[in-house]
Write an enzyme that holds these catalytic residues in place. Structure first.
Site, short mmCIF file in Angstrom:
data_model
loop_
_atom_site.label_atom_id
_atom_site.label_comp_id
_atom_site.label_asym_id
_atom_site.label_seq_id
_atom_site.Cartn_x
_atom_site.Cartn_y
_atom_site.Cartn_z
N LYS A 88 3.72 -6.98 4.46
CA LYS A 88 3.66 -5.53 3.50
C LYS A 88 3.23 -5.02 4.57
O LYS A 88 2.59 -5.08 5.90
CB LYS A 88 2.04 -5.46 3.01
N THR B 67 0.63 -0.75 0.06
CA THR B 67 0.52 0.19 -0.03
C THR B 67 1.33 1.10 0.13
O THR B 67 1.60 0.96 -1.07
CB THR B 67 -1.15 -0.12 1.37
N SER C 268 -6.74 6.34 6.19
CA SER C 268 -6.93 4.68 5.83
C SER C 268 -8.09 3.80 6.81
O SER C 268 -8.13 4.72 7.71
CB SER C 268 -5.18 4.03 6.66
N GLU D 37 6.07 5.17 7.64
CA GLU D 37 6.03 5.88 6.95
C GLU D 37 7.31 7.54 7.37
O GLU D 37 5.64 7.68 8.40
CB GLU D 37 4.64 6.49 7.17
N ASN E 188 -0.33 11.24 7.06
CA ASN E 188 -0.84 10.94 8.13
C ASN E 188 -2.13 11.19 8.17
O ASN E 188 -3.38 11.31 8.81
CB ASN E 188 -0.35 9.48 9.39
N THR F 129 -1.68 -3.07 10.93
CA THR F 129 -1.79 -3.13 9.34
C THR F 129 -0.54 -3.39 8.98
O THR F 129 0.34 -3.11 7.98
CB THR F 129 -1.80 -1.05 8.51
#
Lengths: 383, 383
Positions: free
Chosen positions: A168, A146, A383, A259, A378, A179
């Protein structure tokens, strides 16, 4: 270096049309046996996505013959209709592979609260089935990405058997998973009960100790499948060690791709009264936004470390804590010690060591710094 | 509108030379009686600063005659020498005012892990004593500011008596207090035991429900002093109501001045099985970096709200949760409902309402969004 490295597995990664970018977004992994033992762990979040609700039932008998994964939509908080989508995908895989739907784990990742297009998914399953190949692991690993900047894969070699893995995840890494989708394959002969024991031991010290931002996702799944195609039965300790190595390697790949992070931070608590207390203290530091922002700013702020530890109920004397950053003991006996300006926080890898002086247990928790890029990614990405 | 509004108090705020900016950095508040009843609450952090270690002993007998506060240095993690500094400051106040050092609360705020200059502090106490005035409240409120952009003050009027308050704090607001110093005065006649009961009731629903960034500070203190100078004894419910109003007003001032925040977010949980469970759920949302970053990005991301609630052990059906943002019920029965694009997240004030459908208890927790400015301020400023 992929999930199809161990014998007995085929995989594929294809474009199902869920991602607006047109990138690969559906992966299929099939265990051709001769054995079909499996074990899985799922997010501890009580608000679980539909694929989790489905897969939790599938794995109960210890048999999994295929895993189908999609990116481009988490199928989470989509209600009974979303559950029917998951069910339909499992049935489609079962029909094409010639197995029962009750042996198909389904994983989804992407936006929350939006229905996945069922027709796209079912067509994607067909395409993936047609593309299944003994060297399809790389394509599968790509299809589950993603916000990942790179695909994550690993192979660990045993004596005549091996373990392959793909993952992932980028951010939202938290205790009890987050996640994060992980599929692990092995051609060793390992009964389901042993797989379960080994998987829980491996995740306890790897994925469970990643805490990128304290948030816990809704879709996290780790599934391991054993094909037995090597014909070799390793000892449980040997297999557990190899599986732990594979999980730890994947966990570190996830950490490095979190991230917007500038630093990977390993927080190690020494001389705790118990391993649980060591984890509790390390995690409290890993969750301090103030500490994480300080690392981003290259500030070896040990005061924020003590303030975090002080929120726990672990055994220690508040006036007798030592803290090192990158090997420099900037705090001894809860007071200033070595010169903090000698701590070089330029490199990405940062170590924080905390001595509780209360026992002989230890643990490490990994996190990232809190950066402008984290806030940007974010706030801009749903998400 | 200040702590010297109630009769029986004098205060001062002076330059002691602790702040490199040359701004006021030492405040003194003296209760001239006739009564000297008091109550206090302190940070729950186990790694406490030296002024806390001192003041916790001072307040035990319910008598406080003076509070001395400095900014420009927290005197935290500075060891026995730092404790002696706190002691010396209390003695100096006691000598000048003509009271016992055991009736002097000391508060400090600023950098952690650095010794405060004792000579500067003692000279500052002398200057503050000389400057004590019945209208000195504003100067005192200025002298306790650190990264605060404005001073925080309040007055609540009773029937012939009043309550005054001042606070400092901007960020690091967390449950059970956080880098927050609060002094409250009243000229009502309120025995220490009643003051304690009223203060705990007031802080429980005000300061304790601020959770700006989940971090818990080392120096937090709330002290209330009753001079009895009005000669009026209010009923305990009346006094508690007024004190709660004062604390809530100051808490909202702290929230609005949180470091780098763009939004004030009120998270209200309805129909919980208990108030504790309502607080637990609201706090879990308040601590979600992902949710807070989404608000910064004007994204009404109710999925992150559900994912946060799912990490709690509160009573609810994961498939039957409703969530509103700014009055728009974007989620019903844990699935998408009203159009999220109709939620306007431009204004600073944001409300999140969560219906657990499991009882009749409710609670609100306040937090801020996670912004670039938060990261900047907390990576550049050592505390």
């Amino acid at each position: 270096m992929t999930i199809t490295s161990p014998a007995g597995f085929r995989a594929a990664g294809v474009v199902a049309g869920l991602k607006s970018t047109g990138a690969k977004d559906l992966a299929l992994v099939v265990n051709d046996g001769p054995t079909h033992d499996s074990a899985s762990v799922f997010t501890a979040n009580r608000c679980k996505a539909n694929p989790i609700l489905w897969s939790q039932e599938v794995v109960k008998d210890g048999v999994v013959r295929a895993v189908v994964l999609n990116s481009g939509g988490a199928n989470c908080y989509t209600g009974p209709d979303g559950f029917q989508t998951t069910h339909a995908v499992a049935e489609q895989v079962a029909t094409r592979v010639g197995i029962g739907a009750g042996d198909v784990v389904v994983c989804s990742t992407g936006l929350i609260g939006l229905a996945n297009d069922r027709d796209h998914l079912l067509a994607g399953v067909d395409a993936a089935y047609d593309a299944l190949a003994a060297d399809g692991g790389n394509a599968a690993a790509e299809a589950i990405m993603t916000t990942d900047s790179v695909s994550k894969q690993v192979v660990v070699e045993g004596a005549g058997w091996s373990i392959g893995g793909m993952a992932k995840g980028a951010g939202m890494l938290a205790p009890q998973l987050a996640t994060m989708l992980v599929v692990i394959t092995t051609d060793a002969v390992v009964p389901a009960a042993d797989l379960d024991q080994a998987l829980r031991a491996a995740t306890r010290v790897s994925f469970d100790r990643l805490d990128s931002d304290g948030c816990m996702s809704t879709n996290d799944t780790v599934t391991v499948m054993a094909s037995g195609a090597s014909g070799i039965t390793p000892s449980l300790p040997d297999f557990t060690e190899a599986l732990t190595q594979a999980c730890t390697d994947l966990a570190m790949q996830l950490l490095r791709d979190a991230e917007g992070a500038d630093h990977e931070i390993a927080i190690t608590v020494l001389n705790a009264a118990s391993e649980d207390e060591a984890v509790e203290c390390a995690r409290s530091v890993a969750r301090s936004n103030l500490f994480k922002a300080a690392v981003f700013g290259h500030d070896p702020n040990w005061g924020r470390v003590l303030a975090s530890i002080g929120t726990t109920q672990a055994t220690f004397d508040p006036a007798d804590l030592d803290v090192a950053m990158n090997g420099v003991w900037v705090c001894r006996n809860s007071t200033p010690a070595e010169d903090p300006t000698t701590v070089d926080l330029e490199p990405r890898e940062v170590s924080v060591t905390i001595d509780l002086k209360s026992g002989d247990a230890r643990a490490t928790v990994w996190t990232n710094d809190l950066t402008h890029a984290y806030v940007h990614e974010n706030s801009a990405y749903s998400s």
